[in-house]
Scaffold this motif. Structure first.
Motif, short mmCIF file in Angstrom:
data_model
loop_
_atom_site.label_atom_id
_atom_site.label_comp_id
_atom_site.label_asym_id
_atom_site.label_seq_id
_atom_site.Cartn_x
_atom_site.Cartn_y
_atom_site.Cartn_z
N LEU A 75 0.86 -1.18 0.00
CA LEU A 75 0.00 0.00 0.00
C LEU A 75 0.89 1.23 0.00
CD1 LEU A 75 -2.95 1.01 0.17
CD2 LEU A 75 -2.62 1.16 2.64
N ALA A 76 0.67 2.11 -0.97
CA ALA A 76 1.39 3.38 -1.06
C ALA A 76 0.46 4.49 -0.61
CB ALA A 76 1.86 3.61 -2.49
N THR A 77 0.97 5.39 0.23
CA THR A 77 0.16 6.48 0.77
C THR A 77 0.92 7.80 0.62
OG1 THR A 77 -0.73 4.95 2.42
CG2 THR A 77 -1.06 7.30 2.82
N ARG A 125 -2.31 14.97 -6.05
CA ARG A 125 -3.18 14.21 -5.16
C ARG A 125 -2.90 14.64 -3.72
NH1 ARG A 125 -7.24 12.12 -6.08
NH2 ARG A 125 -6.96 10.13 -5.07
N PRO A 126 -3.93 14.70 -2.88
CA PRO A 126 -3.74 15.17 -1.51
C PRO A 126 -3.12 14.11 -0.59
CG PRO A 126 -6.03 14.56 -1.86
CD PRO A 126 -5.34 14.43 -3.20
N VAL A 127 -2.63 14.58 0.55
CA VAL A 127 -2.14 13.69 1.60
C VAL A 127 -3.26 12.71 1.94
CG1 VAL A 127 -1.48 13.58 4.04
CG2 VAL A 127 -0.47 15.32 2.55
N GLY A 128 -2.90 11.44 2.12
CA GLY A 128 -3.88 10.40 2.42
C GLY A 128 -4.33 9.61 1.22
N SER A 129 -3.95 10.04 0.02
CA SER A 129 -4.31 9.29 -1.19
C SER A 129 -3.55 7.97 -1.20
CB SER A 129 -3.96 10.09 -2.44
OG SER A 129 -4.73 11.27 -2.50
N HIS A 130 -4.21 6.91 -1.70
CA HIS A 130 -3.62 5.57 -1.68
C HIS A 130 -3.52 4.95 -3.07
CE1 HIS A 130 -5.31 5.77 2.49
NE2 HIS A 130 -4.12 5.27 2.75
N SER A 171 -4.52 6.02 -6.79
CA SER A 171 -3.59 6.97 -7.38
C SER A 171 -2.87 7.76 -6.30
CB SER A 171 -4.34 7.95 -8.29
OG SER A 171 -3.46 8.91 -8.82
N VAL A 172 -1.58 7.96 -6.51
CA VAL A 172 -0.82 8.84 -5.63
C VAL A 172 -0.33 10.08 -6.36
CG1 VAL A 172 -0.10 7.08 -3.97
CG2 VAL A 172 1.30 7.48 -6.00
N SER A 173 -0.53 10.12 -7.69
CA SER A 173 -0.07 11.29 -8.41
C SER A 173 -0.92 11.68 -9.60
CB SER A 173 1.36 11.10 -8.90
OG SER A 173 1.36 10.30 -10.07
N ARG A 182 6.08 18.69 -5.11
CA ARG A 182 6.85 17.58 -4.55
C ARG A 182 5.89 16.75 -3.72
NH1 ARG A 182 12.06 17.23 -3.86
NH2 ARG A 182 11.90 16.62 -1.69
N ILE A 183 6.10 15.45 -3.74
CA ILE A 183 5.30 14.57 -2.90
C ILE A 183 6.19 13.54 -2.23
CG2 ILE A 183 3.20 14.83 -4.28
CD1 ILE A 183 3.69 12.03 -5.41
N ALA A 184 5.77 13.11 -1.04
CA ALA A 184 6.40 12.00 -0.34
C ALA A 184 5.38 10.89 -0.25
CB ALA A 184 6.86 12.42 1.05
#
Length: 107
Positions: A24-26, A36-41, A53-55, A98-100
């Motif tokens: 699981l990617a978050t 995509r916002p924080v909490g997207s999986h 989707s994460v991006s 940027r996303i983590a």
């Protein structure tokens, strides 16, 4: 592929019940313009099937590749993508965001 977060989590749980290896990617943090916002999986199984989707862009491909390694070795990873990265244009974050993304094996 966009899906409701509940659907993504249920798919991950269902795949595990079927005996599949699952990660699981978050999205855990964003800076600037992020698709995509924080909490997207994004749920990924050992065969490379995924849901969520994460991006909304090419980051998914990189996350799916890392997820295969997470499933194989069980070690979680924190991935960062953005314009400071030499791969920013390749993964679709040339807009300045940027996303983590935290990727973990589903037990």
């Amino acid at each position: 592929m966009f899906a409701r977060e509940e659907d993504v989590l249920e798919a991950a749980a269902g795949w595990r019940r079927e005996g599949r290896g699952v990660a699981l990617a978050t999205v855990v943090e964003t800076w600037g313009s992020a698709p995509r916002p924080v909490g997207s999986h994004l749920a990924i199984d050992e065969a490379g099937n995924f849901l969520g989707s994460v991006s909304g862009g090419c980051v998914e491909g990189a996350v799916v590749a890392e997820a295969a390694e997470v499933i194989a070795d069980g070690a979680p990873r924190l991935l960062e993508f953005g314009v400071a990265d030499e791969t920013a244009w390749q993964v679709g974050l040339s807009c300045g965001g940027r996303i983590a993304v935290y990727v973990e094996k589903v037990a």
